[in-house]
Design a protein around this motif. Structure first.
Motif, short mmCIF file in Angstrom:
data_model
loop_
_atom_site.label_atom_id
_atom_site.label_comp_id
_atom_site.label_asym_id
_atom_site.label_seq_id
_atom_site.Cartn_x
_atom_site.Cartn_y
_atom_site.Cartn_z
N ASP A 42 0.81 -1.22 0.00
CA ASP A 42 0.00 0.00 0.00
C ASP A 42 0.84 1.27 0.00
N VAL A 43 2.12 1.15 0.35
CA VAL A 43 2.99 2.33 0.35
C VAL A 43 3.08 2.92 -1.06
N ARG A 44 2.90 2.09 -2.07
CA ARG A 44 2.98 2.61 -3.45
C ARG A 44 1.89 3.64 -3.73
N TYR A 45 0.75 3.49 -3.08
CA TYR A 45 -0.33 4.47 -3.27
C TYR A 45 0.05 5.79 -2.60
N ILE A 46 0.64 5.71 -1.43
CA ILE A 46 1.09 6.92 -0.74
C ILE A 46 2.12 7.64 -1.61
N MET A 47 3.05 6.89 -2.18
CA MET A 47 4.10 7.49 -3.01
C MET A 47 3.51 8.13 -4.27
N TYR A 48 2.54 7.47 -4.87
CA TYR A 48 1.91 8.05 -6.07
C TYR A 48 1.20 9.35 -5.71
N ILE A 49 0.48 9.35 -4.61
CA ILE A 49 -0.25 10.56 -4.19
C ILE A 49 0.75 11.67 -3.84
N LEU A 75 -7.69 3.41 0.32
CA LEU A 75 -7.63 4.81 0.72
C LEU A 75 -8.20 5.02 2.12
N LYS A 76 -9.26 4.31 2.44
CA LYS A 76 -9.85 4.41 3.78
C LYS A 76 -8.82 3.98 4.83
N LYS A 77 -8.14 2.88 4.56
CA LYS A 77 -7.11 2.39 5.47
C LYS A 77 -5.97 3.41 5.62
N LEU A 78 -5.52 3.97 4.49
CA LEU A 78 -4.43 4.94 4.54
C LEU A 78 -4.85 6.24 5.22
N GLU A 79 -6.13 6.61 5.04
CA GLU A 79 -6.68 7.77 5.75
C GLU A 79 -6.72 7.52 7.25
N ASP A 80 -7.22 6.35 7.63
CA ASP A 80 -7.33 6.00 9.05
C ASP A 80 -5.96 5.96 9.72
N LYS A 81 -4.92 5.58 8.97
CA LYS A 81 -3.56 5.54 9.52
C LYS A 81 -2.88 6.90 9.47
#
Length: 149
Positions: A42-49, A75-81
């Motif tokens: 999931d870190v790849r999504y953070i990096m893309y954003i 995204l919900k998981k990354l938002e919650d974190k």
């Protein structure tokens, strides 16, 4: 004559199997370095954003070939974190703009630093820049091909 094999990678293995193996082993290494975050791929999504501030969920769907539902869950998981935030796009109120939070902004440079260390440890050198460019080109061609199909 029998080929030497390590983790199932042999001379006759498809090229993509080697790329997949490199990716999996890099992810294992990175996960061990950031185990307290429990992010995995999931870190790849953070990096893309991080690299594309104000991108949309649809951008992530296209880039990562994931369903809208799957991206929404991630995204919900990354938002919650506390790594990303969604804000309504003022130009289209039905869409969200995605940005990284301060926590996400701190993670990405550190993740890239450790990823670069991994590249050095496994033997990726400056001379491999042309190879990296070609693999990126192949990845883009593959994405275009699936869009056409």
């Amino acid at each position: 004559m029998e080929e030497e094999s390590f983790q199932g990678i042999m001379d006759r293995s498809p090229f993509i199997a080697w790329i997949h193996n490199i990716s999996l082993n890099q992810q294992k290494y990175m996960k061990s370095q950031f185990s307290e975050l429990d992010l995995g791929h999931d870190v790849r999504y953070i990096m893309y954003i991080y690299d594309n501030p104000s991108c949309s969920q649809e951008d992530l769907v296209s880039m990562f070939c994931q369903s809208k539902g799957n991206i929404a869950k991630i995204l919900k998981k990354l938002e919650d974190k506390g790594f990303v935030k969604r804000e309504i796009n003022p130009k289209n109120r039905r869409k969200y703009m995605l940005t990284t939070t301060e926590k996400g902004n701190e993670l990405v440079p550190e993740y890239r630093r450790i990823s670069k260390e991994w590249e050095i440890k496994v033997g990726i050198t400056q001379e491999d820049i042309e190879l990296k460019r070609r693999i990126r080109e192949i990845a883009i061609n593959g994405m275009k091909l699936t869009e056409e199909g």
